[in-house]
Design an enzyme around this catalytic site. Structure first.
Site, PDB file in Angstrom:
ATOM      1  N   THR A   1       1.724  11.130   0.654  1.00 13.66           N
ATOM      2  CA  THR A   1       1.393  11.624   2.671  1.00 13.66           C
ATOM      3  C   THR A   1       1.162  10.513   3.532  1.00 13.66           C
ATOM      4  O   THR A   1       0.509   9.141   3.354  1.00 13.66           O
ATOM      5  CB  THR A   1       0.614  12.520   1.850  1.00 13.66           C
ATOM      6  OG1 THR A   1       0.910  13.258   0.979  1.00 13.66           O
ATOM      7  CG2 THR A   1       0.984  13.531   3.478  1.00 13.66           C
TER       8      THR A   1
ATOM      9  N   GLU B   1       0.907  17.741 -11.148  1.00 13.61           N
ATOM     10  CA  GLU B   1       0.255  17.921  -9.997  1.00 13.61           C
ATOM     11  C   GLU B   1      -0.445  19.400  -9.363  1.00 13.61           C
ATOM     12  O   GLU B   1      -1.215  20.370  -9.215  1.00 13.61           O
ATOM     13  CB  GLU B   1       1.133  17.232  -8.809  1.00 13.61           C
ATOM     14  CG  GLU B   1       0.282  17.213  -7.629  1.00 13.61           C
ATOM     15  CD  GLU B   1       0.421  16.050  -6.307  1.00 13.61           C
ATOM     16  OE1 GLU B   1       0.603  15.461  -6.993  1.00 13.61           O
ATOM     17  OE2 GLU B   1      -0.164  16.322  -5.224  1.00 13.61           O
TER      18      GLU B   1
ATOM     19  N   ILE C   1      -5.176  10.691   2.115  1.00  9.52           N
ATOM     20  CA  ILE C   1      -5.331   9.998   0.689  1.00  9.52           C
ATOM     21  C   ILE C   1      -6.528  10.571   0.012  1.00  9.52           C
ATOM     22  O   ILE C   1      -7.425   9.512  -0.301  1.00  9.52           O
ATOM     23  CB  ILE C   1      -4.740   8.780   0.426  1.00  9.52           C
ATOM     24  CG1 ILE C   1      -3.601   8.663   1.367  1.00  9.52           C
ATOM     25  CG2 ILE C   1      -4.969   8.294  -1.258  1.00  9.52           C
ATOM     26  CD1 ILE C   1      -2.439   9.198   0.644  1.00  9.52           C
ATOM     27  N   THR C   2      -6.543  11.302  -2.003  1.00 14.17           N
ATOM     28  CA  THR C   2      -7.811  11.635  -2.295  1.00 14.17           C
ATOM     29  C   THR C   2      -8.151  10.056  -3.135  1.00 14.17           C
ATOM     30  O   THR C   2      -7.315   9.120  -3.548  1.00 14.17           O
ATOM     31  CB  THR C   2      -7.287  12.524  -2.941  1.00 14.17           C
ATOM     32  OG1 THR C   2      -7.040  13.616  -2.562  1.00 14.17           O
ATOM     33  CG2 THR C   2      -9.001  12.933  -3.780  1.00 14.17           C
TER      34      THR C   2
ATOM     35  N   PRO D   1       1.304  10.073   8.083  1.00 17.79           N
ATOM     36  CA  PRO D   1       0.966  11.388   9.558  1.00 17.79           C
ATOM     37  C   PRO D   1       2.228  12.312   9.786  1.00 17.79           C
ATOM     38  O   PRO D   1       1.952  13.518  10.185  1.00 17.79           O
ATOM     39  CB  PRO D   1       0.782  10.669  10.766  1.00 17.79           C
ATOM     40  CG  PRO D   1       0.322   8.997  10.007  1.00 17.79           C
ATOM     41  CD  PRO D   1       0.837   8.868   8.505  1.00 17.79           C
TER      42      PRO D   1
END
Lengths: 386, 259
Positions: A132, A247, A163-164, A134
């Protein structure tokens, strides 16, 4: 106490894994979750313990030190994690095991697997997945981060958002455009923490999932060698899309585990809460609504395990999983809304579990493929036989 | 070193139990789980074998319907094998009958050390380990908080109300382990998967040379005359604080003689 659900697809082994995860969550997560929410991340010792118990190797082939199980195991593992009520913890684990690790497993070379897998399985090396940006979320093909060939490696420039695991994690699997003139010309790279030019620009402050760390990442002339390229050059888009069904499955799984706990907690509360000469649960409007919520969770659970079963048969259930992701994640938010409602004023207090769960659930229809994108995936397949 | 651990499989305490009016005992037709109080003995045994650097942990259990759910949990923790005694003739067996069966099953393994919980979480007689020791002619040490094996001797710290006693006895011996003295390990996921293929030897009274008439209802030295449900919990007293709530709480605690 949460229990293993009655599901046709769960054999004794999977039921035992589910029970073991429930036990672990009850003893090692729930008592500490509030502190982790304040800290903003899950302690590494906990992740190492989970690694030592083999929880990170569910989907890893036995030949590589894992259990060699399939999507049904991911579904049951994620649902059991969801019983924690701390979705930040759940997603910390699931990003590592079911969102980032599959990229390494599916596309990694023998040398890459040998170099990284032992530490990934033990919890010494925690993974994140950097897709991911912006200006590109569910639209993966729209990413702008680019990688250009430079000697025996690649030079990466750009940024990633939301971002996990990237603040406290150790390696990010990064999607970067390697073919500027091709919308789908994307490659994946393994970028280790500490690589020159690779920085955490910001630890992000979120509405929910507060025990999960989330980063904005910057790539400023980051050079990685050719052996950090994951999979086939320019084929990263397709390799990434391959992993999305899993996911989505585990996001639904953790959400359903949470929804079940929210219902159980609310049933207990309404049976204790005195009102109108009896208890809240005695009121038809409340008990019937809770009954409907339970029916919906049961239906979503059946659908989730069906999707996992289809995937185990080698069928890629894009329509089914996308539809489930769209419907179940909205439904889970409705569950949380009603559970807060039935707690009355207490449900609006930070000290109540359902208040936290309602904040945690809000991301589910957004992350891992927004509802609107999921419904497009379903719509594209309307009229087809599968 | 060979360690045998007596483990009981009991109805899940998390499920509301029910009494069987016919047998006047707890219904056991549901899935049984490992009695938590036995998990400490299993953990202690695994640690002793680890320390010794050699040996094995074997489980012995008695349960109806060939139930192995609880045994699988202990096998997943790391025990190598199990013996399960399951026989219709065992229904209604009292503590002494249970001890006879367990003693016969344990003897087949010729262990160096036998471990048991101090009491089960469903029966609570707290007598079976000592009776097993007596029947087998073994030294019996109770309420162990730690065990060390040195040569042919077991050195046990035996928990007491005042502290603990240091006790020694020759092996083989039977030691009952106090709940909570060790932290039972979580079975690893691999352990869970491997447990299903570990050997469980299922035997009957006949296999152990036990006369069916000496156990079960027929061989019982006790009779359950009647059963009744426990009285429902009474509603608590709600104290509205009008400035004197603390005094009323103190008064309440004094009535209970806890102050």
């Amino acid at each position: 106490m949460p229990t293993v659900p009655h599901v046709a697809q769960l054999d004794d082994d999977l039921a035992a894994l589910h029970q073991q995860t429930l036990d672990f969550v009850a003893k090692e997560v729930v008592p500490h979750g509030d502190q982790w929410e304040l800290d903003g991340h899950v302690p590494r010792d906990v992740l190492r313990t989970m690694g030592g118990l083999g929880m990170f190797g569910i989907r890893v082939p036995e030949s590589l030190g894992g259990l060699g199980l399939g999507p049904l195991a991911s579904a049951t593992f994620s649902e059991a994690l969801g019983s924690s009520t701390y979705a930040g913890f759940d997603v910390t684990v699931l990003v590592h095991t079911d969102m980032a690790l599959p990229h390494l497993l599916n596309s990694g070379s023998e040398e890459q697997l040998a170099r990284y897998l032992p530490e990934v399985l033990s919890g010494e090396r925690i993974l994140s997945i950097g897709v991911t940006e912006p200006d590109a979320g569910s639209d993966v093909a729209g990413i702008r981060t680019r990688a250009e060939k430079d000697g025996d490696g690649w030079r990466i420039n750009g940024s990633k958002l939301f971002i996990t695991n990237a603040v406290h994690g150790d390696m990010t699997i990064v999607a970067a455009r390697t073919k500027p003139d091709d919308r789908y010309g994307i490659s994946m790279f393994l970028v280790e923490k500490g690589t020159e030019g690779f920085t955490v620009a910001k630890a992000l402050d979120k509405t929910g999932w507060r025990s999960s760390d989330t980063a904005e990442l910057h790539f400023d002339d980051v050079w990685v060698s050719d052996d950090q390229l994951l999979g086939t050059v320019h084929r990263g888009f397709y390799e990434t899309m391959r992993n999305f069904q899993n996911e989505r499955l585990v996001l639904v799984g953790m959400g359903l585990g949470a929804a079940q706990r929210a219902i159980d907690i609310t049933v207990d509360y309404t049976k204790e809460r005195a009102a109108f000469g009896g208890h809240l649960f005695d009121l038809g409007a409340i008990r019937q609504r809770l009954g409907m919520l339970q029916a919906q969770v049961d239906a979503a659970r059946a659908s989730m395990y069906h999707c996992a079963w289809l995937a185990e048969q080698g069928i890629e259930p894009v329509r089914e999983t996308s539809g489930l992701k769209a419907w179940a994640c909205e439904m889970i938010n409705n569950v949380m809304y009603d559970c807060v409602q039935f707690h009355g004023g207490m449900g609006y207090m930070r000290e109540t579990t359902v208040e936290r769960m309602s904040r945690d659930a809000r991301i589910l229809p957004i992350g891992g493929g927004a509802t609107e994108v999921m419904l497009e995936e379903v719509a594209k397949r309307l009229g087809a036989s599968s | 070193m060979k360690v045998v651990v007596c483990v009981k499989q009991i109805p899940d305490p998390a499920d509301p139990g029910a009494l069987d009016p016919e047998s006047k005992t707890l219904k056991r037709d549901t899935k049984l789980i490992l009695d938590e109080s036995d998990s400490y003995g299993v953990e202690m045994a695994l640690q002793l074998v680890d320390t010794a650097g050699e040996g094995s942990v074997h489980l012995v259990s008695m349960a109806p319907n060939n139930e192995v759910g609880g045994l699988r949990t202990a096998l997943a923790m790391g025990a190598e094998s199990a013996t399960l005694v399951s026989d219709d003739a065992l229904k209604g067996t009292d503590a002494l009958g249970t001890a006879k069966v367990l003693a016969a099953a344990i003897a087949r393994s010729e262990p160096d050390l036998v471990l048991a919980a101090t009491e089960s979480s469903d029966g609570y007689t707290g007598t079976v380990p000592e009776m097993v020791a007596e029947l087998m002619g073994l030294p019996s040490v109770t309420f162990a908080k730690s065990i060390a094996i040195e040569g042919g001797t077991a050195k046990v710290q035996r928990q007491t109300e005042a502290g603990y006693d240091d006790v020694e006895c020759p092996l083989p011996a039977l030691v009952s382990v106090t709940a909570g003295v060790v932290e039972p390990r979580y079975p690893s996921f691999k352990g869970i998967m491997a447990a299903k293929s570990k050997p469980v030897d299922e035997v009957t009274c006949g296999d152990l040379g036990i006369d069916a008439g000496s156990v079960g209802w027929a061989g019982g030295g006790q009779e359950i005359v009647s059963i009744a449900d426990a009285p429902a919990r009474e509603a608590g007293e709600v104290i509205e604080d009008e400035g004197d709530a603390h005094e009323r709480i103190v008064s309440f605690l004094e009535e209970l003689k806890v102050l």
